[in-house]
Design an enzyme around this catalytic site. Structure first.
Site, mmCIF file in Angstrom:
data_model
loop_
_atom_site.group_PDB
_atom_site.id
_atom_site.type_symbol
_atom_site.label_atom_id
_atom_site.label_comp_id
_atom_site.label_asym_id
_atom_site.label_seq_id
_atom_site.Cartn_x
_atom_site.Cartn_y
_atom_site.Cartn_z
ATOM 1 N N ARG A 10 0.837 -1.213 0.000
ATOM 2 C CA ARG A 10 0.000 0.000 0.000
ATOM 3 C C ARG A 10 0.864 1.253 0.000
ATOM 4 O O ARG A 10 1.933 1.286 0.601
ATOM 5 C CB ARG A 10 -0.897 0.008 1.247
ATOM 6 C CG ARG A 10 -1.973 -1.056 1.233
ATOM 7 C CD ARG A 10 -2.955 -0.877 0.095
ATOM 8 N NE ARG A 10 -3.650 0.391 0.152
ATOM 9 C CZ ARG A 10 -4.777 0.599 0.854
ATOM 10 N NH1 ARG A 10 -5.319 -0.406 1.518
ATOM 11 N NH2 ARG A 10 -5.352 1.780 0.869
ATOM 12 N N TYR A 88 -3.484 -10.518 -2.696
ATOM 13 C CA TYR A 88 -3.537 -9.989 -1.335
ATOM 14 C C TYR A 88 -4.374 -10.874 -0.410
ATOM 15 O O TYR A 88 -3.870 -11.437 0.552
ATOM 16 C CB TYR A 88 -4.058 -8.547 -1.361
ATOM 17 C CG TYR A 88 -4.092 -7.932 0.016
ATOM 18 C CD1 TYR A 88 -2.907 -7.624 0.674
ATOM 19 C CD2 TYR A 88 -5.292 -7.714 0.672
ATOM 20 C CE1 TYR A 88 -2.919 -7.105 1.959
ATOM 21 C CE2 TYR A 88 -5.313 -7.189 1.957
ATOM 22 C CZ TYR A 88 -4.128 -6.880 2.595
ATOM 23 O OH TYR A 88 -4.145 -6.381 3.867
ATOM 24 N N ALA A 388 2.565 -1.831 21.923
ATOM 25 C CA ALA A 388 3.265 -1.912 23.216
ATOM 26 C C ALA A 388 4.185 -0.699 23.393
ATOM 27 O O ALA A 388 4.248 -0.085 24.469
ATOM 28 C CB ALA A 388 4.079 -3.201 23.273
ATOM 29 N N ASP A 508 45.129 -25.950 -6.313
ATOM 30 C CA ASP A 508 44.408 -26.804 -5.367
ATOM 31 C C ASP A 508 43.459 -27.688 -6.173
ATOM 32 O O ASP A 508 43.095 -27.345 -7.302
ATOM 33 C CB ASP A 508 43.646 -25.892 -4.388
ATOM 34 C CG ASP A 508 42.587 -26.634 -3.616
ATOM 35 O OD1 ASP A 508 42.937 -27.657 -3.001
ATOM 36 O OD2 ASP A 508 41.414 -26.197 -3.635
ATOM 37 N N TYR A 509 43.032 -28.813 -5.600
ATOM 38 C CA TYR A 509 42.166 -29.705 -6.385
ATOM 39 C C TYR A 509 40.671 -29.519 -6.065
ATOM 40 O O TYR A 509 39.947 -28.907 -6.829
ATOM 41 C CB TYR A 509 42.598 -31.173 -6.193
ATOM 42 C CG TYR A 509 41.753 -32.099 -7.033
ATOM 43 C CD1 TYR A 509 41.944 -32.155 -8.410
ATOM 44 C CD2 TYR A 509 40.730 -32.852 -6.466
ATOM 45 C CE1 TYR A 509 41.131 -32.957 -9.207
ATOM 46 C CE2 TYR A 509 39.916 -33.659 -7.252
ATOM 47 C CZ TYR A 509 40.120 -33.703 -8.624
ATOM 48 O OH TYR A 509 39.313 -34.470 -9.403
ATOM 49 N N ASP A 510 40.218 -29.995 -4.861
ATOM 50 C CA ASP A 510 38.780 -29.969 -4.565
ATOM 51 C C ASP A 510 38.270 -28.541 -4.410
ATOM 52 O O ASP A 510 38.848 -27.745 -3.674
ATOM 53 C CB ASP A 510 38.496 -30.733 -3.266
ATOM 54 C CG ASP A 510 38.745 -32.205 -3.436
ATOM 55 O OD1 ASP A 510 37.876 -32.883 -4.001
ATOM 56 O OD2 ASP A 510 39.843 -32.666 -3.025
#
Ligand code: GDG
Length: 766
Positions: A10, A88, A388, A508-510
């Site tokens: 809105r 809505y 509140a 690096d591998y993995d």
């Protein structure tokens, strides 16, 4: 940054059609007020639905509506009655609202309304796309528009997008029941910043992202391949000054000028100064716990009958979503309950419940807040609950007691109120008793603390904090992007590479050369990778090492016949030119018998985890476990191991879903430095994806070209997004050096190659 675009279901103005003309009146709601600092001047635009369907807008007024809205910096999204119904009243309020408030039994999963929700979200996104530029900043609000961030992102990849959810985000167990859960998460992840009222909602969201999308989440950041998204909590405040000033003004008002409602309230107070007013204000919504409150009131009157004729409950229930059947049923239930309780307890001079089913003007709201001794709010779930906070803000003499459900988001910040569980009538009755009898000094002491906090963290501060965090996130992302291995950076690197006489490469591998697999043994190299590595290795003057935490037996099987240089187990073993592995470091493994049983006990207690035993290290893998549980166990294991290994020469490495115990004097940094010392290299390159690779990035000399795979924090100079990009990178290096192509040729060739389904590493050779 350009302009700010706020988008919510809105608009912050109400259209009024009268005498053939149209006017737009600003709404006074919390969001509209809070956004004042953000939505002001000519630099901002608010996009939303006007509240009138296409069918309700007379054709001759359409243009007038647009100009009336434009005067308030607003622009409308056009919706038909059917769209409003499906989007809505349908998906938003019959699926998301109940589900996110833990009313699973009220949630309807209708494909048709989901389709309308998507369609209408696209309309909102289109409205943004039409009105925005790339340097604008977009703030999307609430559960009706959860798909909008991604819809905008697709068309404007670099725009700053924030999303704020005003209702709770439920636990994964609830959220996962929704058929379109992945789509909803993907929609939200189009944003750069996703805000919630509380930390609990934030962590529920992150948990769903991890479990349902399998994405990497570190603290409150979500790592996508090309972006980092932040989730954070921003507890919404109120316009403190507005409520306090209204209450002060109310106090000073001439008795003649008081509202009718106030006069009635005063009359009742005068008749019995000891009598207490309890107040509750909410939209008539099942999440607000109005029926439970009425039942608890009855319970209280029976438990403490001395308060009959002494207390009065004022309930203001604001009509809401009356098109949705659950709300009609609730209305009937409340009407009946009020009737029954009043019928049971009323006397000639006393009606226990005053019930108003309507919306009241702001002035009457202040009358109620300032006249009530106790505010009693018992939502079963509530994103925040601003009532509140408003009650406390109006208590100018600091008297008054707030009894608040611990299920409201605001309970987190309002510890000085009397917090109750709305399902515990015994506790509620006792809290009402305590509130009635609370000494004035105690009320004031509690409210002073509450007021200070509300004044400091008001709604303007909330809005500014969110916007600043969104800008910060975007800047950080931009800074990170500066590390991306772009074409122009790659050109420079290629130039250095080409010129170099002796090159040293550490791969690096993995997670770098190959993707992850649930079973590490199945993540072996493919033909394409072999060809690529062969091609690089053959380049004159190039020394290539695959450097990995893997065990030597696996790499012997995969790579020894190819005669690649290899360093495994983080630097324990080395193999060159097809020779058997030799020890690179002198390490002990006598500690393994002590550590293994500890890891085994974790395997027993963590389904899906397993131990990988290497010659000189032990690794506990948890990729296949439930992600939250796995992380929890990993933290626990890390604590256990750290206390066990004490000052030994052991260290615990926290890799990508693996925790590894190994000798401290072994790491990829040390191993790569030893290789570097063997010759006079003039080009050094290191690439890797996880924490163990950071040793290389940190220890190799400054001139090294270091590349991180992924978006996590790194000491590397550059990053690429994923293993696919790593392959692309090496393709380009290979073609540039071996075939003498330029980057442009290479890109074109590569694109062809990728499109051709990866049949060959070198399509240009055909
Ligand atoms: C959603 C979330 C979250 C109420 N009656 C009248 C009236 N009000 C005003 C109050 C207050 C607002 O409406 C209600 O706000 P809440 O926060 O209590 O609740 P929701 O409408 O459910 O709001 C909620 C909020 O979004 C913000 O993020 O806190 O959890 O559900 O400001 O003063 N105002 C007037 N007459 C009334 O009769 N003028």
């Amino acid at each position: 940054m350009g302009k700010t675009i706020i988008i919510s279901n809105r608009l912050p103005v109400q259209l009024q059609i009268s005498n053939g003309g149209i006017t737009a009146v600003p709404s006074v709601g919390g969001l509209a007020t809070g956004m004042k600092s953000v939505h002001s001047g000519g630099d901002s635009l608010w996009i939303g639905w006007s509240g009138l369907t296409d069918e309700e807008i007379p054709e001759e007024l359409a243009d007038d509506i647009d100009s009336a809205l434009a005067e308030h910096g607003s622009s409308k999204v056009k919706l038909t009655a059917d769209e409003v119904d499906g989007f809505y009243y349908g998906f938003s309020n019959r699926t998301i609202w109940p589900l996110f408030h833990y009313f699973l039994e009220y949630s309807e999963f209708e494909l048709a309304s989901w389709e309308t929700y998507k369609k209408v979200n696209q309309k909102f996104a289109d409205a943004i796309l039409q009105k925005s530029e790339d340097d604008d900043i977009i703030w999307v609000h609430d559960y009706q528009l959860m798909l909008v961030p991604q819809m905008v992102r697709e068309k404007r990849p670099n725009i700053a997008i924030g999303f704020f959810l005003h209702i709770p985000f439920p636990s994964y167990e609830i959220f996962r029941t929704m058929p379109w859960r992945e789509e909803v998460l993907q929609g939200l992840l189009g944003a750069d910043l996703i805000g919630f009222h509380t930390y609990d909602y934030e962590r529920h969201f992150l948990s769903s992202v991890r479990r349902l999308l399998g994405l990497e989440v570190s603290f409150n950041e979500i790592y996508l391949e090309n972006r980092v998204i932040k989730a954070d909590s921003f507890p919404m405040g109120i316009d403190y000054k507005k409520f306090r000033d209204a209450a002060l003004e109310h106090k000073k008002r001439d008795p003649e000028k008081l509202s009718e409602l106030q006069k009635r309230l005063n009359k009742h107070k005068a008749a019995d100064p000891e009598a207490k007013f309890f107040l509750s204000i909410d939209r008539l919504d099942y999440s607000k716990g109005i029926a439970k409150r009425l039942n608890a009131f009855e319970y209280f009157l029976n438990k403490y009958p001395q308060y009959k004729e002494k207390v009065r409950l004022i309930i203001l229930a604001v009509p809401s979503r009356s098109n949705v059947p659950q709300y009609q049923l609730l209305k009937r239930e409340i009407d009946e309950l009020v009737g029954r309780i009043n019928g049971e307890f009323s006397t000639v001079s006393w009606t226990p419940i005053w019930y108003f089913y309507r919306s009241m003007p702001f002035e009457n709201l202040i009358d109620l807040y300032t006249s009530s001794d106790i505010a009693w709010l018992t939502p079963l779930r509530d994103g925040m609950n601003l009532v509140a906070k408003e009650y406390i803000a109006t208590r100018t003499d600091q008297t008054g007691v707030l009894i608040l459900s611990e299920m409201a988001g605001s309970a987190n910040e309002m510890n000085e109120s009397l917090l109750i569980n709305p399902n515990n009538f015994e506790q509620i009755a006792d809290a009402l008793f305590e509130a009635i009898n609370m000494p004035k000094e105690e009320q004031q002491a509690r409210n002073e603390l509450l007021q200070k906090r509300l004044e400091r963290y008001d709604v303007e501060r909330w809005a500014n904090d969110f916007m600043n965090s969104l800008r910060g996130q975007k800047d950080r992302d931009a800074a990170n992007v500066s590390k991306r291995m772009t074409d122009s950076r790659l050109s420079t690197v290629l130039e250095e590479y080409r010129k170099a006489k002796k090159r040293l490469l550490f791969l690096d591998y993995d997670g770098t050369l190959a993707g992850f697999h649930n079973d590490p043994q199945k993540a072996g190299p493919d033909e394409e990778l072999y060809k690529l590595l062969d091609a690089l290795k053959e380049q004159p003057g190039t020394v290539l090492f695959i450097i990995s935490g893997r065990d030597k037996d696996t790499f012997t099987r995969w790579f020894l016949p190819k005669k690649y240089n290899m360093i495994v187990e983080h630097g324990v073993w080395i193999s060159r030119d097809g020779e058997d592995f030799k020890l690179l470091e002198n390490v002990k493994n006598d500690w393994m018998d002590k550590i293994r049983p500890v890891l085994e006990s974790f395997v027993d207690r963590t389904p899906g985890s397993f131990i990988e035993e290497k010659n000189y290290s032990l690794a506990w893998h948890y990729r296949k476990t439930d992600p939250d549980f796995g992380n929890l166990r990993a933290t626990e294991l890390s604590t256990v191991l750290t206390s066990l290994i004490g000052t030994d020469d052991l260290s615990v490495l926290n890799g990508n879903k693996v925790m590894e115990v190994k000798s401290s004097n072994v790491n990829k940094g040390r191993a790569s430095m030893r290789m570097l010392g063997e010759n006079d290299y003039d080009f050094v390159f290191a690439i890797g994806d996880d924490w163990t690779d950071e040793f290389m990035f940190q220890e190799l000399p400054e001139s090294t070209v270091t590349v991180k795979v992924g978006r996590q924090k790194t000491s590397a100079k550059y990053f690429v997004e994923n293993t696919m990009k790593v392959r692309e990178l090496f393709e380009i290096v290979y073609k540039s050096i071996n075939l003498g192509q330029t980057l442009n040729d290479e890109k074109i060739a590569l694109r062809k190659y990728l499109l051709s389904g990866h049949n060959d590493v070198c399509p240009t050779e055909h």
